[in-house]
Scaffold this motif. Structure first.
Motif, PDB file in Angstrom:
ATOM      1  N   ASP A   1       0.527  -0.924  -0.371  1.00  0.00           N
ATOM      2  CA  ASP A   1       0.077   0.001   0.021  1.00  0.00           C
ATOM      3  C   ASP A   1       0.718   1.255   0.509  1.00  0.00           C
ATOM      4  OD1 ASP A   1      -2.623  -1.441  -0.126  1.00  0.00           O
ATOM      5  OD2 ASP A   1      -3.264  -1.363   2.099  1.00  0.00           O
TER       6      ASP A   1
ATOM      7  N   THR B   1       2.339   2.313  -3.576  1.00  0.00           N
ATOM      8  CA  THR B   1       1.040   2.333  -4.500  1.00  0.00           C
ATOM      9  C   THR B   1       0.258   3.510  -4.117  1.00  0.00           C
ATOM     10  OG1 THR B   1       0.044   0.437  -3.441  1.00  0.00           O
ATOM     11  CG2 THR B   1       1.058  -0.004  -5.454  1.00  0.00           C
ATOM     12  N   LEU B   2      -0.365   3.597  -2.621  1.00  0.00           N
ATOM     13  CA  LEU B   2      -1.486   4.719  -1.968  1.00  0.00           C
ATOM     14  C   LEU B   2      -0.614   5.664  -2.206  1.00  0.00           C
ATOM     15  CD1 LEU B   2      -3.786   2.396  -0.318  1.00  0.00           C
ATOM     16  CD2 LEU B   2      -3.785   3.341  -3.138  1.00  0.00           C
TER      17      LEU B   2
ATOM     18  N   ASP C   1       2.100   9.093  -6.066  1.00  0.00           N
ATOM     19  CA  ASP C   1       1.321   9.960  -6.941  1.00  0.00           C
ATOM     20  C   ASP C   1       1.511   9.289  -8.444  1.00  0.00           C
ATOM     21  OD1 ASP C   1       1.561  12.322  -5.055  1.00  0.00           O
ATOM     22  OD2 ASP C   1       2.405  13.227  -6.008  1.00  0.00           O
TER      23      ASP C   1
ATOM     24  N   HIS D   1      -1.868   7.194  -8.428  1.00  0.00           N
ATOM     25  CA  HIS D   1      -3.688   8.566  -8.508  1.00  0.00           C
ATOM     26  C   HIS D   1      -3.916   9.123  -9.224  1.00  0.00           C
ATOM     27  CE1 HIS D   1      -4.521   7.277  -4.115  1.00  0.00           C
ATOM     28  NE2 HIS D   1      -2.859   7.528  -3.836  1.00  0.00           N
ATOM     29  N   LYS D   2      -2.966   9.267  -9.840  1.00  0.00           N
ATOM     30  CA  LYS D   2      -3.040  10.062 -11.632  1.00  0.00           C
ATOM     31  C   LYS D   2      -3.663   9.159 -12.386  1.00  0.00           C
ATOM     32  CE  LYS D   2      -0.079  14.107 -11.014  1.00  0.00           C
ATOM     33  NZ  LYS D   2       1.924  14.375 -11.050  1.00  0.00           N
TER      34      LYS D   2
ATOM     35  N   CYS E   1      -4.967   6.305 -11.708  1.00  0.00           N
ATOM     36  CA  CYS E   1      -6.424   4.923 -11.304  1.00  0.00           C
ATOM     37  C   CYS E   1      -7.361   5.516 -10.984  1.00  0.00           C
ATOM     38  CB  CYS E   1      -5.500   4.294 -10.186  1.00  0.00           C
ATOM     39  SG  CYS E   1      -3.540   2.749 -11.113  1.00  0.00           S
ATOM     40  N   ASP E   2      -7.374   7.109 -10.673  1.00  0.00           N
ATOM     41  CA  ASP E   2      -8.626   7.911  -9.948  1.00  0.00           C
ATOM     42  C   ASP E   2      -9.342   7.864 -11.385  1.00  0.00           C
ATOM     43  OD1 ASP E   2      -7.655   7.456  -7.239  1.00  0.00           O
ATOM     44  OD2 ASP E   2      -6.787   8.966  -7.056  1.00  0.00           O
TER      45      ASP E   2
ATOM     46  N   SER F   1     -15.437   3.245  -4.445  1.00  0.00           N
ATOM     47  CA  SER F   1     -15.466   3.974  -6.240  1.00  0.00           C
ATOM     48  C   SER F   1     -15.661   3.951  -7.992  1.00  0.00           C
ATOM     49  CB  SER F   1     -14.171   4.897  -6.167  1.00  0.00           C
ATOM     50  OG  SER F   1     -13.232   3.314  -5.736  1.00  0.00           O
TER      51      SER F   1
ATOM     52  N   THR G   1      -8.792   2.980  -9.282  1.00  0.00           N
ATOM     53  CA  THR G   1      -8.368   2.758  -7.091  1.00  0.00           C
ATOM     54  C   THR G   1      -9.000   1.258  -6.697  1.00  0.00           C
ATOM     55  OG1 THR G   1      -7.474   4.819  -7.798  1.00  0.00           O
ATOM     56  CG2 THR G   1      -7.099   3.819  -5.975  1.00  0.00           C
TER      57      THR G   1
END
Lengths: 157, 381
Positions: free
Chosen positions: B183, B186-187, B190, B193-194, B196-197, B247, B251
Motif C-alpha cells: 500500500d 502504490t497508494l 502520485d 493516483h494520477k 488510476c483515480d 468508487s 483504485t
C-alpha cells in the motif's frame, strides 16, 4: 421464492409456454418453457428480481438440444435455472440479450459450439473459434478420437 | 481527426495473455472496442467428455494457471453433486485452505502485473518474491507449484505433511506485514493516483446488466460474495468480512483486492487452527472403484456401481479470485461426464469492455484492463 410461488408468478404471463416449474438441487427452481414464450419468460423472470444472468449453456441430447439459462437474484440470494428443449433439426430460440445484455457473449459461444441459433441476436459472430470455422465441437457427433476426420476447414473471410 | 481501428494484441504488453483488444480511436480518445478471444481455446469442455471424472482435474489446473486449485474446487463440488458423493469434513476445510491460498497467490500475481501497467516496477519484484512463498507451500503438500492435481472426487489426494500449519502461519504473518508495504508503494505514489483515480468507471447497474462479478462488482458498492451469499464447502464455518469500495474505478478495484487478501489471511488462520485440532480422513469412505481414487478404500459394492450408478446433475458456483465461476456437470451414468459446462468470470468481465473503456484515452487502457485481472486461460477454456 419456491417452485410453487414461481409458477404462480409466471403462469399468467406465459400461459401454455410454461411447461413446468420443479425443484432442482442447487437452484430455487427449474423453469421449463417452450421457445415460443421465451421473451415473455425472460422479461417476467427479470421482473422478479433476477437481474443477473450468470450463464447460457447448450446441451446436445442427440435427439434434441437443451438450452439453459442460469439467473441470480440478489434479494433471494438464489439461482434459478431456465431451460427449453429445442428440436435437433431446427435449434433456434429468441435471444435473451435484450433483457440481460450479459447474454450476448454466452449466446455467441453457445451458437458456435453447440449450434443453437439465437434469433435477433445483435452480433452473432464466432467468439472462441476462427471466423468461418464449420464444426460445432460440443455436438456429440463431433468425435475427438478420429484425427483423420479432423481436417480443419477454415473458410478465409 | 478520422477514426481508425487498432489492434492491441494478441502480443501486446497490455494483454497479460493471448487475446486481442481491437480499439477504435478518434485521436487519443477511445470510440469503440471489440475484444477478440479464442487464441487460447483448447476445448477443455469437449475434452472433459472423454475423460474419467478424476482425470478432468488435470484439465482444471490448466483452465486458469494462476488459480488452478480454485478451478479444481469448482469442478469437484459439481461432480460430487452429480455423482451423489459426500466429502469428509476435513477435506472441505483443506479445500477452503487451497482456495484461499490460491486467492492470495492469484491476487499477488495480479498486483505484480498491474503495477507494471501503471509504471511502477519495484512492487513487481516484491510481489513475485512473496508469491513464491505461497507456491512453496503448495509444493510442500501437493508436490507442484502450478498444476497441482490435488483434489479428487470424494476428498483430496493426501493430507498435509508434518509441520505444515506452522510453516503456513509464518508465511501468513510475513504476508500480512507485506500488504502494508504494498500500500505504501502504490497508494503513497502520485503516479498511482494520477493513473488510476476516476478511471474505467463501471457503476453497479452496468456491472449487473453485463454480468460483471468479483472485485469489479464489489468495488462498485455491491457486496456480493458467493462465499457469504451461498456458502459452499466450509465457508459457513469461518468468519470474514466482504471487501468493498464505492468508487467503481481502478483504485477501488485495487482496494478491494488488497482487503480481500487480508480477509483471506484471516480465513486461513481459522482454517489452519481447525486442521490442527481435527485430524481425520481426507477421502470419502465409500467410492466406486471406477473413480480410480488412488488412496481411497474401494466401496462395498465395488465395481458393480459402474453400471448401476444413479444419474444426476451437479451445479456449483464459487467465488473464484476473479469473480463468480460456475460449473454445470451432467452425469448420465457412465465413467465420463456427459457434459461439462464451465462459466468463467473473466469471460463476462471482458465482454463488458465497451462499458468501461469508451470515452477514455488510449494510454488509460493498460491500467483499466489491468484492474480487470484478465486470465485468458479461463475465459477461453
Amino acid at each position: 421464492m419456491g417452485p410453487e410461488e414461481l409458477r404462480a408468478a409466471l403462469a399468467p404471463a406465459l400461459g401454455p409456454s410454461l411447461v413446468g416449474v420443479e425443484p432442482f438441487e442447487g437452484f430455487a427452481a427449474r423453469v421449463r418453457f417452450r421457445r415460443e414464450g421465451a421473451t415473455e419468460l425472460f422479461r417476467a423472470v427479470h421482473g422478479l428480481g433476477n437481474t443477473h444472468l450468470s450463464m447460457v449453456a447448450g446441451i446436445d441430447w442427440v435427439d434434441h438440444r437443451e438450452v439453459l439459462y442460469i439467473v441470480w437474484s440478489d434479494a433471494a440470494k438464489q439461482y434459478t435455472l431456465l431451460s427449453a428443449d429445442l428440436p435437433a433439426d431446427d435449434p433456434h430460440i429468441e435471444t435473451a440479450s435484450g433483457v440481460w445484455p450479459s447474454a450476448n457473449w454466452h449466446e455467441r459461444e453457445t451458437w458456435e459450439l453447440v449450434d443453437i441459433t439465437f434469433d435477433h441476436h445483435p452480433d452473432l459472430r464466432h467468439l472462441l473459434t476462427p471466423d468461418g470455422y464449420e464444426f460445432r465441437p460440443l455436438l456429440r457427433s463431433f468425435k475427438i478420437h478420429e484425427p483423420e476426420e479432423l481436417e480443419v476447414k477454415v473458410r478465409h473471410v | 481527426m478520422s477514426e481508425m481501428w487498432i489492434n492491441m494484441g494478441p502480443q501486446h504488453p497490455m494483454t497479460h495473455g493471448l487475446w486481442n483488444l481491437r480499439v477504435k480511436i478518434d485521436g487519443e480518445v477511445i470510440v469503440d472496442v471489440d475484444p477478440e478471444l479464442g487464441y487460447l481455446h483448447r476445448g477443455i469442455e469437449k475434452i472433459s467428455e472423454d475423460r474419467h471424472y478424476n482425470e478432468v482435474v488435470t484439465l482444471m489446473d490448466r483452465t486458469c494457471y494462476v488459480a488452478g486449485l480454485a478451478w479444481e474446487h469448482l469442478y469437484i463440488i459439481a461432480s460430487e453433486k452429480a455423482l451423489h458423493i459426500e466429502p469428509p469434513e476435513r477435506a472441505e476445510y483443506l479445500r477452503v485452505m487451497c482456495e484461499e491460498f490460491q486467492r492470495l497467490g492469484s491476487h499477488i500475481m495480479w498486483f505484480s502485473a498491474f503495477v507494471v501497467d501503471i509504471g511502477l516496477l519495484t512492487p513487481l519484484l516484491y510481489g513475485m518474491r512473496d508469491r513464491d512463498l505461497v507456491l512453496d507451500l503448495f509444493q510442500s503438500y501437493t508436490g507442484a507449484r502450478m498444476t497441482y492435481e490435488y483434489m479428487r472426487v470424494g476428498g483430496v489426494r493426501n493430507d498435509l505433511p508434518p509441520g505444515f500449519t506452522d510453516r503456513a502461519r509464518t508465511v501468513l504473518d510475513w504476508l500480512m506485514a507485506r500488504f502494508d508495504e504494498y500500500d505504501k508503494l502504490t497508494l503513497g505514489s502520485d503516479i498511482f493516483h494520477k493513473r488510476c483515480d476516476n478511471l474505467g468507471i463501471l457503476k453497479a447497474n452496468d456491472c449487473i446488466a453485463h454480468g460483471v462479478t468479483g472485485p469489479m462488482l464489489r468495488s462498485a458498492g455491491v457486496k456480493r460474495d458467493l462465499r457469504k451469499d451461498r456458502p459452499y464447502a466450509a465457508y459457513d464455518r469461518v468468519e470474514f468480512d466482504v471487501a468493498g469500495a464505492d468508487s467503481a474505478d481502478v483504485t477501488g478495484r485495487y482496494l478491494v483486492r488488497m482487503e480481500e487478501m487480508r480477509q483471506s489471511v484471516r480465513i486461513l488462520r481459522q482454517v489452519l487452527d481447525w486442521l490442527d485440532r481435527n485430524p481425520g480422513p481426507v477421502m470419502a469412505r465409500e467410492l466406486p472403484r471406477w473413480l480410480g481414487a488412488p488412496y481411497a478404500p474401494v466401496g462395498r459394492e465395488g465395481y458393480l456401481l459402474k453400471r448401476n450408478y444413479p444419474k444426476g446433475v451437479g451445479f456449483s458456483s464459487i467465488e473464484e479470485p476473479h469473480g463468480e465461476a460456475q460449473a454445470y456437470i451432467v452425469n448420465e451414468g457412465g465413467e465420463h461426464p456427459y457434459r461439462v459446462k464451465l462459466k468463467s468470470p473473466v469471460f463476462s468481465n471482458i465482454s463488458a469492455a465497451r462499458q468501461y473503456l469508451v470515452g477514455y484515452r488510449v494510454a488509460d487502457i493498460p491500467p483499466i484492463m489491468g484492474s480487470v485481472d484478465v486470465c485468458i486461460g479461463e475465459s477461453d477454456r
